[in-house]
Design an enzyme around this catalytic site. Structure first.
Site, PDB file in Angstrom:
ATOM      1  N   LYS A 189      -2.275 -38.289   2.203  1.00  0.00           N
ATOM      2  CA  LYS A 189      -1.318 -38.990   1.331  1.00  0.00           C
ATOM      3  C   LYS A 189       0.071 -38.380   1.477  1.00  0.00           C
ATOM      4  O   LYS A 189       1.070 -39.077   1.566  1.00  0.00           O
ATOM      5  CB  LYS A 189      -1.789 -38.943  -0.128  1.00  0.00           C
ATOM      6  CG  LYS A 189      -3.054 -39.735  -0.403  1.00  0.00           C
ATOM      7  CD  LYS A 189      -2.892 -41.227  -0.153  1.00  0.00           C
ATOM      8  CE  LYS A 189      -4.178 -41.996  -0.271  1.00  0.00           C
ATOM      9  NZ  LYS A 189      -4.105 -43.368   0.281  1.00  0.00           N
ATOM     10  N   THR A 198      -2.337 -37.035  -6.550  1.00  0.00           N
ATOM     11  CA  THR A 198      -2.846 -35.834  -5.884  1.00  0.00           C
ATOM     12  C   THR A 198      -1.704 -35.084  -5.184  1.00  0.00           C
ATOM     13  O   THR A 198      -1.785 -33.872  -4.988  1.00  0.00           O
ATOM     14  CB  THR A 198      -3.979 -36.191  -4.902  1.00  0.00           C
ATOM     15  OG1 THR A 198      -4.648 -35.005  -4.505  1.00  0.00           O
ATOM     16  CG2 THR A 198      -3.500 -36.890  -3.666  1.00  0.00           C
ATOM     17  N   ARG A 233     -15.906 -28.144 -11.035  1.00  0.00           N
ATOM     18  CA  ARG A 233     -16.007 -28.672  -9.671  1.00  0.00           C
ATOM     19  C   ARG A 233     -14.850 -28.088  -8.866  1.00  0.00           C
ATOM     20  O   ARG A 233     -13.699 -28.138  -9.301  1.00  0.00           O
ATOM     21  CB  ARG A 233     -15.913 -30.200  -9.723  1.00  0.00           C
ATOM     22  CG  ARG A 233     -15.998 -30.882  -8.383  1.00  0.00           C
ATOM     23  CD  ARG A 233     -16.090 -32.389  -8.532  1.00  0.00           C
ATOM     24  NE  ARG A 233     -14.815 -33.004  -8.890  1.00  0.00           N
ATOM     25  CZ  ARG A 233     -14.611 -34.322  -8.970  1.00  0.00           C
ATOM     26  NH1 ARG A 233     -15.625 -35.166  -8.738  1.00  0.00           N
ATOM     27  NH2 ARG A 233     -13.436 -34.797  -9.298  1.00  0.00           N
ATOM     28  N   TYR A 271      -7.999 -35.273   2.487  1.00  0.00           N
ATOM     29  CA  TYR A 271      -7.649 -36.569   1.874  1.00  0.00           C
ATOM     30  C   TYR A 271      -6.255 -36.496   1.244  1.00  0.00           C
ATOM     31  O   TYR A 271      -5.380 -37.333   1.512  1.00  0.00           O
ATOM     32  CB  TYR A 271      -8.684 -36.967   0.807  1.00  0.00           C
ATOM     33  CG  TYR A 271      -8.134 -37.940  -0.206  1.00  0.00           C
ATOM     34  CD1 TYR A 271      -7.980 -39.290   0.120  1.00  0.00           C
ATOM     35  CD2 TYR A 271      -7.706 -37.512  -1.468  1.00  0.00           C
ATOM     36  CE1 TYR A 271      -7.425 -40.176  -0.792  1.00  0.00           C
ATOM     37  CE2 TYR A 271      -7.161 -38.393  -2.379  1.00  0.00           C
ATOM     38  CZ  TYR A 271      -7.014 -39.719  -2.042  1.00  0.00           C
ATOM     39  OH  TYR A 271      -6.460 -40.581  -2.940  1.00  0.00           O
ATOM     40  N   SER A 275      -0.887 -41.251  -4.312  1.00  0.00           N
ATOM     41  CA  SER A 275      -1.730 -40.718  -5.378  1.00  0.00           C
ATOM     42  C   SER A 275      -1.028 -39.567  -6.084  1.00  0.00           C
ATOM     43  O   SER A 275      -0.221 -38.838  -5.471  1.00  0.00           O
ATOM     44  CB  SER A 275      -3.026 -40.205  -4.745  1.00  0.00           C
ATOM     45  OG  SER A 275      -3.749 -39.411  -5.663  1.00  0.00           O
ATOM     46  N   GLY A 279     -11.535 -53.948  -0.926  1.00  0.00           N
ATOM     47  CA  GLY A 279     -11.888 -52.732  -1.669  1.00  0.00           C
ATOM     48  C   GLY A 279     -11.585 -52.863  -3.156  1.00  0.00           C
ATOM     49  O   GLY A 279     -11.191 -53.944  -3.633  1.00  0.00           O
ATOM     50  N   ARG A 295      -6.918 -36.393 -17.585  1.00  0.00           N
ATOM     51  CA  ARG A 295      -6.406 -37.341 -16.586  1.00  0.00           C
ATOM     52  C   ARG A 295      -5.693 -38.485 -17.282  1.00  0.00           C
ATOM     53  O   ARG A 295      -5.873 -38.708 -18.474  1.00  0.00           O
ATOM     54  CB  ARG A 295      -7.573 -37.936 -15.763  1.00  0.00           C
ATOM     55  CG  ARG A 295      -8.331 -36.941 -14.902  1.00  0.00           C
ATOM     56  CD  ARG A 295      -7.493 -36.460 -13.733  1.00  0.00           C
ATOM     57  NE  ARG A 295      -8.231 -35.557 -12.861  1.00  0.00           N
ATOM     58  CZ  ARG A 295      -8.333 -34.237 -13.063  1.00  0.00           C
ATOM     59  NH1 ARG A 295      -7.765 -33.672 -14.111  1.00  0.00           N
ATOM     60  NH2 ARG A 295      -9.001 -33.481 -12.208  1.00  0.00           N
ATOM     61  N   ILE A 318      -9.256 -51.430  -5.459  1.00  0.00           N
ATOM     62  CA  ILE A 318      -7.908 -51.758  -5.946  1.00  0.00           C
ATOM     63  C   ILE A 318      -7.354 -52.949  -5.164  1.00  0.00           C
ATOM     64  O   ILE A 318      -6.672 -53.817  -5.718  1.00  0.00           O
ATOM     65  CB  ILE A 318      -6.975 -50.530  -5.854  1.00  0.00           C
ATOM     66  CG1 ILE A 318      -7.612 -49.341  -6.590  1.00  0.00           C
ATOM     67  CG2 ILE A 318      -5.609 -50.841  -6.453  1.00  0.00           C
ATOM     68  CD1 ILE A 318      -6.872 -48.028  -6.442  1.00  0.00           C
ATOM     69  N   ASN A 345     -16.343 -49.761   3.250  1.00  0.00           N
ATOM     70  CA  ASN A 345     -16.696 -49.349   1.886  1.00  0.00           C
ATOM     71  C   ASN A 345     -16.639 -50.557   0.946  1.00  0.00           C
ATOM     72  O   ASN A 345     -16.308 -50.422  -0.230  1.00  0.00           O
ATOM     73  CB  ASN A 345     -15.727 -48.246   1.423  1.00  0.00           C
ATOM     74  CG  ASN A 345     -16.231 -47.508   0.205  1.00  0.00           C
ATOM     75  OD1 ASN A 345     -17.428 -47.481  -0.079  1.00  0.00           O
ATOM     76  ND2 ASN A 345     -15.308 -46.933  -0.548  1.00  0.00           N
TER      77      ASN A 345
END
Ligand code: UD1
Length: 344
Positions: free
Chosen positions: A156, A129, A298, A152, A127, A12, A234, A14, A37
């Site tokens: 984590k 997140t 969003r 998602y 993350s 993938g 970000r 990373i 993916n």
């Protein structure tokens, strides 16, 4: 003897960059990936950069039988870096069970096999997140964990808890949780990079696809946030810099540089850039214009988040060093390479 590292999800985005950095310092790498993916050509890219093809097992980490066979076929694995996970926020809302199964069963299978096969260190891809919308920026590792905005994000958080509980139970392993901010860019050779399936959801792949003409224009999701230019902020971290932190994390565990069994590090630059600033940085670094328009917000987006990477800088001895301009050029060169190869 060379240390052997299992990289799950190693073909993938990373993962592949991390494999290259591991090989560069002499680790023997085994990749397991289900190619959900990614594709096997990534191995060619890795080999072109490092001169060495990593061992590759095409299997799914939720398949305990296949995973156990890997540990038998490749004995003496010293450490695991776990990238194998589904990562699209929107898809996770539509298919929560897929996300919980992929991300959590994979994690539990790996942890369960570690003591049996005497694997010492586990690096987990977490993350920013987990911080949700932070109360203040920059965010350090002690900031409160906020309720996840998506399945998602929840995987984590739950993964971090599973690892913590396992270690607290007395499991003979060490783990480092790496909380990534926004990884972007590509390897400077353009031999590996980010290859999203279908229409990209993330900013940089959408931006570079717009710059090359695959997409008509980039939508900037909101200019009415409480930020200087109104767009979200970000911490965009170069993927090669990020990959190098994994090598540091592994060394720390395998060389017993710390007696702590569990540590957490934020991986970011420490600098917040807005979406509009990033578009400007891309345009000035590459000389290529990105047609874009402002649209509505969003759902689920965080207004602003950037890292306090002090702990990673001082304790891990790692720092993000690549400029945003070089990172933007690398992303653009990768996009052009995909075009040359007829992929996009
Ligand atoms: C999200 C996840 C993060 C995950 C990452 C990679 C959350 C809160 N964030 O990050 O955990 O690791 O994806 O999958 O779950 N933008 C546009 N136009 C676009 C695309 C994006 O303006 O076409 C903006 C977004 O509104 C956002 C910024 O660009 O402000 C970055 O978006 P994106 O690249 O999707 O990453 P995050 O949402 O920050």
């Amino acid at each position: 003897m060379k240390r052997r590292i299992l990289v799950t999800g190693g073909t993938g985005y990373i993962g592949s960059h991390t494999v290259v950095e591991l090989q560069a310092v002499g680790y023997d790498v085994v990749i397991i990936d289900n190619l959900s993916n990614s594709n096997e050509e990534v191995l060619d890219g890795i080999e072109k950069i490092s001169g060495k093809r990593p061992a590759f097992v095409k299997a799914d980490c939720t398949d305990m039988t296949a995973l156990r066979k890997l540990f038998v076929d490749y004995p003496n694995i010293d450490g695991i870096i776990n990238f194998a996970a589904s990562k699209a926020v929107g898809e996770s809302v539509a298919k929560p069970l897929l996300y919980y199964r992929n991300n959590l069963v994979t994690l539990m299978n790996l942890l369960e096999l570690m003591p049996e096969f005497k694997v010492k260190g586990f690096v987990f891809s977490s993350s920013c997140t987990v911080y949700g919308e932070p109360d203040q920026n920059p965010v350090n590792e002690n900031a409160p964990i906020k309720k996840a905005m998506s399945p998602y994000g929840n995987t984590k958080q739950i993964s971090e808890e599973i690892i913590t509980d396992f270690i607290n139970s007395g499991a003979p392993i060490k783990s480092i949780l790496l909380r990534y901010f926004n990884p972007v860019g590509s390897h400077p050779t353009s031999e590996i990079g980010e290859l999203p399936n279908g229409v990209p959801q993330n900013l940089i792949p959408y931006l570079t696809q717009t710059a090359i003409g695959i997409r008509k224009e980039l939508s900037v999701f909101g200019d009415d946030y409480n930020t200087p230019d109104g767009s979200c902020i970000r911490d965009f971290i170069n993927v090669v810099d990020l990959a190098k932190a994994h090598v540091k994390a592994l060394e720390r565990m395998l060389d017993d540089k710390s007696d702590k069994q569990l540590e957490i590090f934020n991986l970011g630059t420490g600098v917040g850039l807005s979406v509009l600033q990033l578009i400007n940085a891309f345009e000035s670094a590459t000389g290529v214009k990105v047609p874009h328009k402002i649209v509505g917000r969003r759902a689920g987006d965080i207004e602003k988040v950037w890292a306090d990477p002090t702990r990673a800088n001082t304790v891990l001895g790692w720092k993000a060093t690549t400029s945003i301009e070089d990172t933007m050029r690398s992303a653009w060169n990768w996009q052009k390479k995909l075009r040359e190869r007829g992929i996009m």
